[in-house]
Design an enzyme around this catalytic site. Structure first.
Site, short mmCIF file in Angstrom:
data_model
loop_
_atom_site.label_atom_id
_atom_site.label_comp_id
_atom_site.label_asym_id
_atom_site.label_seq_id
_atom_site.Cartn_x
_atom_site.Cartn_y
_atom_site.Cartn_z
N SER A 143 0.16 5.62 1.64
CA SER A 143 -0.53 4.83 0.63
C SER A 143 -1.67 5.66 0.03
O SER A 143 -1.44 6.79 -0.41
CB SER A 143 -1.03 3.53 1.26
OG SER A 143 -1.31 2.57 0.27
N ASP A 311 9.27 -1.89 -0.37
CA ASP A 311 7.91 -1.73 -0.89
C ASP A 311 7.87 -2.13 -2.36
O ASP A 311 8.57 -1.53 -3.18
CB ASP A 311 7.49 -0.27 -0.71
CG ASP A 311 6.00 -0.04 -0.94
OD1 ASP A 311 5.35 -0.88 -1.61
OD2 ASP A 311 5.49 0.99 -0.47
N HIS A 341 5.46 -2.51 1.99
CA HIS A 341 4.58 -1.34 1.97
C HIS A 341 3.96 -1.03 3.33
O HIS A 341 3.92 0.11 3.77
CB HIS A 341 3.47 -1.59 0.93
CG HIS A 341 2.54 -0.44 0.75
ND1 HIS A 341 2.95 0.78 0.27
CD2 HIS A 341 1.20 -0.32 0.99
CE1 HIS A 341 1.91 1.61 0.20
NE2 HIS A 341 0.85 0.96 0.63
#
Lengths: 382, 382
Positions: A143, A311, A341
């Site tokens: 991320s 995601d 995610h």
């Protein structure tokens, strides 16, 4: 002589006046980090350091958020490697951020300049320089941590032996900017935000931060997983199907999201949330470098890319895009999970597998020295 | 003798005191509708009516929002069928909603009871009864209109020859409830909301409604399409990458979302938005009927199901679930589009194809009478 904190302990290191990519100045900046495993540095400057990059509201305690993946004999093996994880600049977990004091004694608040992903990397580079670490076996992150990892491989390719880039894209997408800006607006719209200068008011924009977190959480979690857990059930003791809608009568998923909001409000600063969310909006590896694909193809660092099939925040096609274009692709892996995610934080078995595979694939690229640990006193604790 | 409005003109029909599923009462309720094509009613009560169901903030003007799909010789052929589209109860486009006057002279506001999808169908049933229409050739709708279509086929199977259910699920998912509740909170959190009784204050919760719309829009639109259009570009003349974050310095996608927000604020009432969004939270065909799959398998109406491959609000697996379990499945179709949920409003060519295919597949089930149109005066206009 490098001076490292005792294993697992949080330490803070001054990195001097910090100039941001967009022309801002953060006076007397400092960065916090934790480390596990003995540091080894070779004559040529090579090290056994694995630099781990946390996500938006994460922190340097990777042994906690990747519990079971960092330690002796584990995927990130602290018997062989020195694992270092910093807290990001602009955050609120030990590194300088808007909640901290400006040299003039007041809080930084709205005076804290905007931070880019590249600024985050530059601040880490300064920290590592201060520790005498000029080269890394690998940089690993997901991320926002994946964005930093990507930038590390582009900004300091000579310093990175290998990179593992998880659940991120080459630049912020319009959808991400939209959803992230909505979160910023929720905080800015809180009466207690005071333009970012709420620190001495006695009030905090908790409602705004909580609302932002609820929205963010719905982008972190796959709808399959959330639905499996909560479906359209009522929260026990409440009736969301009454004659009149009543905000105190909730579905179970609303209670769950309220809980997520409360947890974040307790542990995170709204000012940092805004600064870091804005840094995600600014993520773009092509800025001032040429076209996106040209920049990716110029990458020389052996890089493995990982994505999650469910995601919606960083959809898998974005990792396919990275893989298709990166100049030195080691491998690609897909996490298959209903979690969305957050799967890179939740799917332990798959992440263990992926980290081990990455370390094996990266092995030929790693220049790990044999010299013993060089440690000393840490500079100061927070 | 049925009395129908002139083709294309909005007409309003009183449907009497309306009792909601959750025990509320709406006194002297009324519903608005438009129609195109001549109505034919057979001796056995069969009709040539296609009842079209609009989505959350849609309205009865289907000839506009499905322009090119409704008309003489078009997929929904008004030379052969009488197309009727109502405005949903609780809305603000002619049917009674919270912005309207209670019989006591004040606005309904917070006194307007919660509405379920079944209530929406029941109100339509009363309208059609008032018009002398007791049977429908087909019910067709997407999103919230798809939820109504599904409920029509379960509540009044004997009145529906065939159904086309687009981009919806058998019940609200936890993720939908989460994202929809966030929108409701945004409106409730606006200082001008006044607990839903803002109508006589001189102010409206426009900021809250706009913020809700921006969030909703990001669930209606696929990230591929949004990104293709706006990427991470700055809005011309603005610089979102400045030294300090500044809400007036926007990315192009923020400007686009601001525009979407403004457009909705101009045309829609916040009270109706809350009532109808809450009705989506309450969508659950299994309520008081038994298990979800048992209810679906009990369906006798020939039903075609349509989904969009990039829909994140009503993901395609939800339509697969409907198809697997519906008792009388006509066919299933997938719209392939970067647009996401809104594709059923945007992908004209594919929708044309799907509507024609549905009408052909449904043909054997339709009981279309030969008798001439029976028209008269409409009851009153708004």
């Amino acid at each position: 002589m490098p001076q490292l904190a005792p294993p697992g302990e949080l330490a803070v290191v001054p990195i001097g006046d910090f100039h941001t990519e967009a022309g801002g100045l953060i006076n007397e900046a400092f960065l916090a980090y934790q480390r596990w495993g003995q540091l080894r540095i070779g004559q040529d400057g090579s090290t056994n350091v694995l630099l781990i990059q946390h996500a938006l509201t994460g922190d340097s305690d990777v042994a906690e958020w990747w519990k079971g993946l960092v330690g002796p004999g584990m995927a990130l093996d602290t018997e062989r490697f020195c694992v270092i994880c910093t807290n990001v600049i602009g955050g609120c977990k030990g590194s300088i951020g808007p909640a901290d004091r400006h040299p003039d004694g007041d809080h930084w608040g709205s005076r804290f300049p905007a931070i880019s992903i590249r600024d985050q990397v530059d601040a880490e580079k300064k920290l590592l320089d201060a520790l005498g670490i000029r080269r890394l076996s690998a940089v690993i992150g997901g991320s926002m941590g994946g964005a930093r990892t990507l930038e590390w491989s582009l900004m300091y390719p000579e310093a990175v032996d290998a990179a593992l880039v998880i659940a991120v894209s080459a630049r912020a997408s319009a959808w991400q900017i939209g959803i992230q800006s909505a979160q910023i607006s929720m905080i800015e719209g809180d009466l207690f935000w005071h333009g970012g200068d709420y620190y001495d008011t006695g009030y905090s924009p908790n409602a705004g931060l909580g609302a932002a977190r609820k929205l963010a959480h719905l982008t972190y979690r796959g709808e399959l997983e959330v639905d499996e857990r909560f479906g359209s059930e009522a929260q026990p003791g409440e009736n969301p199907l009454g004659t009149f809608r009543d905000r105190r009568q909730r579905f179970a998923v609303q209670s769950y999201l309220d809980h997520q909001a409360r947890k974040l409000v307790e542990r995170f600063d709204a000012g940092s949330y805004v600064i870091l969310t804005d840094s995600l909006n600014r993520h773009d590896i092509s800025r001032d470098r040429g076209g996106l694909n040209k920049v990716l193809s110029s990458s020389t660092v052996p890089t493995m890319v990982v994505g999650v099939d469910t995601d919606i925040l960083y959809p898998y096609h974005q990792q396919e895009h990275l893989s298709r274009n990166l100049g030195n692709l080691l491998a690609m892996a897909k996490i298959s999970s209903p979690v969305g995610h957050d799967a890179f934080l939740a799917e332990f078995r798959q992440m263990d597998n992926i980290l081990r595979r990455f370390m094996a694939l990266a092995e030929p690229s790693l220049t790990i020295p044999d010299s013993p640990e060089l440690t000393g006193k840490i500079e100061f604790y927070i």
